[in-house]
Design an enzyme around this catalytic site. Sequence first.
Site, short mmCIF file in Angstrom:
data_model
loop_
_atom_site.label_atom_id
_atom_site.label_comp_id
_atom_site.label_asym_id
_atom_site.label_seq_id
_atom_site.Cartn_x
_atom_site.Cartn_y
_atom_site.Cartn_z
N ASN A 112 0.83 -1.21 0.00
CA ASN A 112 0.00 0.00 0.00
C ASN A 112 0.86 1.26 0.00
O ASN A 112 0.65 2.18 -0.80
CB ASN A 112 -0.93 0.01 1.22
CG ASN A 112 -1.91 -1.13 1.21
OD1 ASN A 112 -1.97 -1.92 0.27
ND2 ASN A 112 -2.71 -1.25 2.27
N HIS A 158 -17.43 34.79 -31.45
CA HIS A 158 -18.50 33.98 -32.05
C HIS A 158 -18.12 33.50 -33.45
O HIS A 158 -19.00 33.25 -34.28
CB HIS A 158 -19.82 34.76 -32.11
CG HIS A 158 -20.21 35.39 -30.82
ND1 HIS A 158 -20.77 34.69 -29.78
CD2 HIS A 158 -20.08 36.67 -30.37
CE1 HIS A 158 -21.00 35.50 -28.76
NE2 HIS A 158 -20.57 36.71 -29.09
N SER A 279 -5.72 12.02 -48.76
CA SER A 279 -7.01 11.35 -48.76
C SER A 279 -6.89 10.03 -49.52
O SER A 279 -6.15 9.93 -50.51
CB SER A 279 -8.07 12.23 -49.42
OG SER A 279 -9.22 11.49 -49.76
N LYS A 285 -6.35 16.50 -51.65
CA LYS A 285 -6.50 16.84 -50.25
C LYS A 285 -5.15 16.84 -49.51
O LYS A 285 -4.28 16.04 -49.78
CB LYS A 285 -7.45 15.86 -49.54
CG LYS A 285 -8.87 15.88 -50.03
CD LYS A 285 -9.59 17.17 -49.68
CE LYS A 285 -9.76 17.37 -48.19
NZ LYS A 285 -10.58 16.33 -47.57
N GLU A 292 -6.34 17.45 -35.76
CA GLU A 292 -7.64 16.88 -35.38
C GLU A 292 -7.47 15.84 -34.27
O GLU A 292 -8.31 15.73 -33.36
CB GLU A 292 -8.31 16.27 -36.60
CG GLU A 292 -8.71 17.31 -37.64
CD GLU A 292 -9.13 16.71 -38.97
OE1 GLU A 292 -9.57 17.46 -39.84
OE2 GLU A 292 -9.00 15.48 -39.14
N GLN A 324 -6.06 0.13 -7.83
CA GLN A 324 -5.25 -0.42 -8.92
C GLN A 324 -5.64 0.22 -10.24
O GLN A 324 -4.81 0.35 -11.15
CB GLN A 324 -5.43 -1.93 -8.99
CG GLN A 324 -4.68 -2.61 -10.11
CD GLN A 324 -4.81 -4.11 -10.04
OE1 GLN A 324 -4.39 -4.72 -9.07
NE2 GLN A 324 -5.41 -4.71 -11.07
#
Length: 463
Positions: A112, A158, A279, A285, A292, A324
């Site tokens: 522990n 915004h 792509s 692309k 991301e 654990q």
Amino acid sequence: MNPAIPPWGGRFHDKPDALLKRFSESVSFDRRLYRQDIRGSIAHATMLQEAGLLSIQERDEIVRGLRQIEQEIEQGAFPWSIDWEDLHMNIERALTARTPAGAKLHTGRSRNDQVATSLRLWVKDEIDKDRKAIRAVQQALLDWAERDSDVLIPGYTHLQRAQPVLLAHHLLAYVEMLSRDSDRLRDARRRADVLPLGSGALAGSTLPLDRRRVAELLHFSQVARNSMDAVSDRDFAVEYLAALALLGTHLSRFAEDLILWSTSEFGFVSLPEAFTTGSSLMPQKRNPDVLELIRGKAARLSGNLLSLLTLLKGLPLTYNRDLQEDKEPMFDSADTILGSLQILAALIPGIVVHRDRCNRASSDPALLATDLVDWLVNHGVAFRDAHHAVGRLVALAESRNVALSELAPEDVAPLHPDLPAEWAQLWNPTAAIAKRRTEGSSRPSFVRAEIERWRREWSAEPL
């Protein structure tokens, strides 16, 4: 530990069921703590010898055996086994096979307080690495800000164009965020810097253990003051994951800015090819996949924090085996954040800024509508009246499908008699930001001073 002695102890007659062994083992992931566990064991053995519980020869044999085990682990030659459940028992079993003195190493300690010590050592080590990685991203941002210090872009609220700002000012906003993240990690490290070892299972020990000596050997600044709290406390782990979750959120926001800026619709920047992907179908692309992923991994960091909070909420004192389950989310978050930081530090220097697109976007006269309001206020018009009047002008320009700056003198004369004469001078965005007066604004001299301040601070306080 005599290898003939079963790992489940003398209390039991039957072997653990194979299903139980597979379900409850943690060595498949907690062995990542081997360096910290061995450091803790060497410090514990040193203290035991000084307390008269080990001979010098026994201590030396233990230390030598632990060093050999550490080397074997690093070389990938150590035979881990779920029969011995966890990291600690695997190492102790291997040590005892090398020297009978290994059976004395666990004197006065429990798994522990042992695992709590290893985990705290690991968190301190990880925080040191994280803060260095944060500084690398900050330095990359600062270099970029300096490199393109004269570039203007629209600032957004915004996600609508609001007012012109220096690109450098925008980048320095992330330097500020990352500075707070580093400070939070430093604070979390301070609370992790408390030694649990010597607390035993929960109630301390009758043996003459010198906990402060162990703290000195392991470079802990404090010793836990309550043995029950020491073995069950994971607040430091929660703080660490919370700091990483917020850091990941900041990295996600920065990734989102870069994703938007690199689109055809914005066109402010191009990302380095080495950090984009193609792509499988569309040959034209060039996708910002890595950004991301950084954005997506922020969700993972938040999920790991929630996992640990949920794990802790129902646990009575003291240690429970549920704990654990604290390690896998911690290890995952540590790997995730370090990978994200390293990617950004490598990606940022290769970003190319398209100044013409930035200039066109920041030259939109509508971005200076607020400056027109300020001009009227400086000429004695009440703010609300000025705001309302400029709003009507914006609507008028939109109805005629012209830029705000293209309105005729007779359109603006009702706002203030001096306005037509100065009208043409109000629409230069570079001149407009140079008029900013408030500390912390996008005024070029303020931004340059901030860049210099950061460099001075980092030079004076290296990590």
